[in-house]
Design an enzyme around this catalytic site. Structure first.
Site, PDB file in Angstrom:
ATOM      1  N   SER A  50       0.954  -1.160  -0.090  1.00  0.00           N
ATOM      2  CA  SER A  50       0.051   0.091  -0.044  1.00  0.00           C
ATOM      3  C   SER A  50       0.872   1.236   0.000  1.00  0.00           C
ATOM      4  CB  SER A  50      -0.918  -0.037   1.253  1.00  0.00           C
ATOM      5  OG  SER A  50      -1.840   0.874   0.996  1.00  0.00           O
TER       6      SER A  50
ATOM      7  N   ASP B 194      -6.124  -3.542  -2.118  1.00  0.00           N
ATOM      8  CA  ASP B 194      -4.754  -3.032  -1.223  1.00  0.00           C
ATOM      9  C   ASP B 194      -4.380  -4.489  -0.431  1.00  0.00           C
ATOM     10  OD1 ASP B 194      -3.763  -2.154   1.409  1.00  0.00           O
ATOM     11  OD2 ASP B 194      -4.226  -0.298   0.767  1.00  0.00           O
TER      12      ASP B 194
END
Length: 266
Positions: free
Chosen positions: A42, A156
């Site tokens: 991320s 993510d």
């Protein structure tokens, strides 16, 4: 001793808290650590990717110009395809300012982690255009829309693997140590604590839930695949979406790195 300063750097996700990674990297460089490879999730993927391209200073300049209002102008709202922000406007702004490269051409080996919703497994992305893989790694639902790639539905990486020390162990370069940075650590920050539940609005409640999730998952992976050393910054330093606090977070990351590297195991 010089070989002890060769490191594989693992950078966690954490939204705006991840801007602390910039200060950490700058302090590592100041203390003559050599980053031989990088794996990020991320926001850690985004910061690590710019460093691997040799463009971290350019990204720092770009992010420091943002305030609350310019940040809002970069959000492309969409209520389709599983997200409310497509994420393309922000990345296109970065692409225009800092052209991307293919990962295979980088001098510093780089990879990032995403989550494949088709298999419910984390995946390592280590080829292709760096912006494309970063976009997949930061696609936290329901905020950013998923990425469709090679028959995968990618979101993510922090959902399943927020501190990817397991992949770092698999790819560790000989004679290097694994140094992981966690920006979601439950450590004090100037005595600050999370707001009490009655004061939480929806944005803060989402922030609280996501923070708990990534903290728990990250702790599990660290327990199973411990790095040689960790640098921790507090989850209370800022909220996930406070990207306008870039200067504060960068300096905070530098401070934490300087203090904690004093006990680095040479």
């Amino acid at each position: 001793m010089e070989s002890q300063k060769n490191i594989t750097l693992v950078l966690s996700g954490g939204g705006a808290r991840g801007l602390a990674h910039i200060g950490v990297i700058e302090e590592l460089e100041r203390q003559n650590f050599k980053i031989n490879s990088i794996i990020g999730t991320s926001m850690g993927a985004l910061i690590g990717g710019f460093y691997a391209m040799g463009k971290l200073e350019e990204f720092k300049t770009w992010i420091l110009k943002l305030n609350r209002y310019s940040l809002l102008r970069l959000l492309d709202i969409s209520f389709k395809n599983g997200g409310v922000i497509k994420g393309e406007k922000t990345l296109n702004s970065l692409r225009n300012s800092i052209p991307g490269k293919d990962i295979e051409t980088l001098e510093i080996p780089f990879a990032c982690v995403a989550t494949n919703l088709k298999t419910n497994q984390s995946v390592l992305l280590d080829s292709g255009n760096i912006y494309d893989v970063i976009r997949a790694s930061i696609a936290i639902p329901p905020i950013f829309t998923p990425v469709i790639k090679d028959d995968m539905i990618l979101v993510d990486g922090g959902i399943l693997n927020n501190i990817p020390t397991d992949y770092a162990l698999q790819r560790q370069i000989p004679n290097s140590k694994i140094l992981a940075v966690d920006v979601n650590s439950r450590i004090p920050f100037k005595g600050k604590t999370l707001p009490t539940l009655p004061r939480l609005n929806m944005l803060r409640l989402t922030n609280h839930i996501i923070s708990l999730m990534v903290e728990s998952i990250g702790s599990f992976n660290i327990d199973q695949h411990p790095p040689d050393f960790m640098i921790n910054t507090s989850r209370y330093s800022c909220e996930l979406y406070a990207f306008f606090k870039a200067k504060h977070q960068i300096e905070y990351g530098r401070k934490c790195a300087r203090e904690q590297l004093a006990s680095y195991p040479y």
